[in-house]
Design an enzyme around this catalytic site. Structure first.
Site, PDB file in Angstrom:
ATOM      1  N   SER A  42      63.262  75.832  21.846  1.00  0.00           N
ATOM      2  CA  SER A  42      62.884  74.982  22.958  1.00  0.00           C
ATOM      3  C   SER A  42      62.830  73.515  22.516  1.00  0.00           C
ATOM      4  O   SER A  42      63.811  72.993  22.020  1.00  0.00           O
ATOM      5  CB  SER A  42      61.554  75.465  23.548  1.00  0.00           C
ATOM      6  OG  SER A  42      61.338  74.919  24.825  1.00  0.00           O
ATOM      7  N   ASP A 156      64.452  80.081  27.626  1.00  0.00           N
ATOM      8  CA  ASP A 156      63.662  79.558  26.508  1.00  0.00           C
ATOM      9  C   ASP A 156      63.380  80.650  25.473  1.00  0.00           C
ATOM     10  O   ASP A 156      62.869  81.722  25.791  1.00  0.00           O
ATOM     11  CB  ASP A 156      62.335  79.027  27.065  1.00  0.00           C
ATOM     12  CG  ASP A 156      61.558  78.177  26.081  1.00  0.00           C
ATOM     13  OD1 ASP A 156      61.375  78.632  24.934  1.00  0.00           O
ATOM     14  OD2 ASP A 156      61.134  77.082  26.458  1.00  0.00           O
TER      15      ASP A 156
END
Length: 294
Positions: A42, A156
């Protein structure tokens, strides 16, 4: 410990708290630690990718200047399904700022970690477009739309591995340093009152989200309730990531863990760059003090 200088760096998931990664890297540079590989998830993939590409200075300069108005302008509403925002504006801005590169051509080995929601497996992106990899890795559920990659649908990586140590297992380095952005809660400080222009920018961002949910036809009470849905989801995701991170680190502990409290700042508070970068720097100092004295 003075001769232990070659390191593998693991940069975790956690929204704007990930600006602390910049401070950690600055501390490592000043103390002559040599980053020989990076694995990021991320926001960790963004900061790590920029460093591996030799563009961290440009990214840091930009991050230190953005305010809430800039953040609002970068959020492009997705009127389809899959997430509130498409993420194209942010990625295009970063591509223009940093210039896209092939991961395999970077001077430092780099892996971005994402999660495939079809196969429910972790995906390591270490070839191809740097920013395609970063865009996939930052696709926070509910917030950004997922990314199609070959036959996968990626979100993510923090869903499965918020502190991705595994990609560094075969590194021939002296130390593995992990930055965990899901640390225990710390006592919150009194929030600063926003400047008038910041307040209007934040109102503008909220208006965009309200429009997405078509809240204009509802009462103020209903609006607050539905706006709170995002906050609940955000906190739930942080809680989940923190629990997974503890399990991963317990199973495969790094040599040095640098911990940032998960309430250090909000997911979207990128206007607090100076504060978060300084926090990362000081936390790196504290973690290494503990390591060298152990």
């Amino acid at each position: 410990m003075s001769d232990v200088k070659n390191i593998s760096l693991v940069l975790g998931s956690g929204g704007a708290r990930g600006l602390a990664h910049i401070g950690v890297i600055r501390w490592l540079e000043e103390h002559e630690y040599h980053i020989k590989s990076i694995a990021g998830c991320s926001i960790g993939s963004l900061i790590g990718g920029a460093y591996a590409a030799g563009k961290l200075n440009e990214l840091e300069t930009w991050m230190r200047t953005i305010d809430k108005l800039d953040i609002a302008n970068l959020l492009d509403i997705s009127w389809g399904s899959g997430g509130l925002f498409k993420g194209e504006k942010i990625v295009n801005t970063l591509v223009n700022l940093l210039q896209d590169q092939k991961i395999e051509n970077l001077p430092i080995p780099f892996t971005a970690v994402a999660a495939d929601i079809i196969t429910e497996k972790e995906v390591w992106l270490n070839t191809g477009s740097l920013f395609d990899a970063v865009r996939a890795s930052v696709s926070l559920p509910l917030f950004f739309t997922p990314v199609r990659y070959k036959n996968s649908l990626l979100i993510d990586g923090g869903v499965l591995n918020p502190v991705p140590i595994a990609p560094t297992f075969n590194d021939e380095t002296d130390l593995t340093i992990a930055v965990n952005l899901g640390g225990p809660l710390e006592q919150e400080r009194e929030p600063q009152k926003p400047l008038d222009n910041d307040q209007s920018a934040w109102d503008r961002f909220q208006d965009r989200v309200k429009d997405f949910f078509d809240l204009s036809k509802e009462s103020d009470e209903d609006t607050l309730k539905k706006w709170g849905m995002y906050e609940v989801a955000d906190k739930a995701f942080d809680t989940m990531q923190s629990a997974i991170a503890r399990q991963k680190i317990a199973a495969y502990p790094p040599d040095v863990e640098i911990v940032i409290a998960r309430n250090a700042c909000g997911t979207l508070e990128f206007d607090r760059a100076d504060e978060m970068i300084n926090l990362g720097y000081s936390k790196a100092q504290s973690a290494f003090d503990t390591y060298t004295n152990s």
